[in-house]
Design a protein around this motif. Structure first.
Motif, PDB file in Angstrom:
ATOM      1  N   LYS A 118      -4.252   9.682  -0.482  1.00  0.00           N
ATOM      2  CA  LYS A 118      -4.828   8.522  -1.171  1.00  0.00           C
ATOM      3  C   LYS A 118      -3.898   7.329  -1.013  1.00  0.00           C
ATOM      4  N   THR A 119      -4.492   6.132  -0.952  1.00  0.00           N
ATOM      5  CA  THR A 119      -3.717   4.900  -0.833  1.00  0.00           C
ATOM      6  C   THR A 119      -4.103   3.962  -1.959  1.00  0.00           C
ATOM      7  N   SER A 129       0.817   5.245   0.114  1.00  0.00           N
ATOM      8  CA  SER A 129      -0.037   6.371   0.508  1.00  0.00           C
ATOM      9  C   SER A 129       0.675   7.671   0.171  1.00  0.00           C
ATOM     10  N   ASN A 168       0.841  -1.191   0.000  1.00  0.00           N
ATOM     11  CA  ASN A 168       0.000   0.000   0.000  1.00  0.00           C
ATOM     12  C   ASN A 168       0.877   1.242   0.000  1.00  0.00           C
ATOM     13  N   TYR A 191      -3.107   9.502  -7.399  1.00  0.00           N
ATOM     14  CA  TYR A 191      -2.973  10.080  -6.063  1.00  0.00           C
ATOM     15  C   TYR A 191      -3.455  11.532  -6.017  1.00  0.00           C
TER      16      TYR A 191
END
Length: 177
Positions: free
Chosen positions: A110-111, A106, A104, A146
């Motif tokens: 946003k991830t 980030s 993940n 993102y």
């Protein structure tokens, strides 16, 4: 080897990126401040736990105006989102020393799941008897995923800044006692 904790050797590590500019060239840059938490058996990374953090204000493209623009709300918005993080979730062996590391990522609030190709570059002892290991990693992310969508149209067609960011890391770590 067995699973051990490893301390990132920042003096012998780097986090670099490149992005297309004006659709005719690439701009390269680095992040100078980063940290990692690594628990791994370097001979088999499939069980590793990796957390990586980049301080976005440390962006360095060798151009102060561009770096300040990247730190602004048009891009990283470092006042509100100062870091980018990556936490591994799955590691798959692809060849003797090559792995796909998925996790993940980030950035900018946003991830998303991203995958990087990681190569175990080897191990050795430094002159003081400390066990060191080396890794390289590369991958690509789309900045628009993102919310980093600032751009400018070009008179000749296309855009000023490409969407795809190429990422390259060179990491050296020391086995913790």
């Amino acid at each position: 080897m067995t699973v051990s904790k490893w301390a990132l050797d920042k003096a012998h590590s780097s986090v670099d990126f490149s992005v297309r500019h004006m659709m005719i060239s690439s701009v390269k840059g680095s992040f100078n401040e980063f940290s990692a938490s690594i628990e791994a058996d370097p001979s088999d990374l499939t069980t590793a736990k990796i957390e990586f953090t980049i301080e976005l204000a440390s962006v360095d493209t060798r151009n102060d105006d561009r770096d300040n623009h990247l730190r602004s709300a048009d891009f990283f918005d470092v006042e509100n989102t100062p870091t980018m993080t990556f936490t591994s979730t799955q590691i798959t062996k692809k060849a003797d020393d090559e792995y796909e590391v998925t996790g993940n990522l980030s950035l900018h609030g946003k991830t998303n799941q991203e995958t990087f190709l990681v190569t175990f570059e080897g191990e050795g002892k430094d002159p003081w008897g400390n066990l060191k290991v080396g890794f390289s990693a590369e991958g690509k992310i789309n900045r628009s995923d993102y919310g980093l969508s600032w751009n400018a149209a070009l008179e000749t067609g296309g855009v000023l800044v490409g969407d795809q960011i190429k990422v390259a890391l060179q990491l050296q770590a020391t086995k913790e006692a």
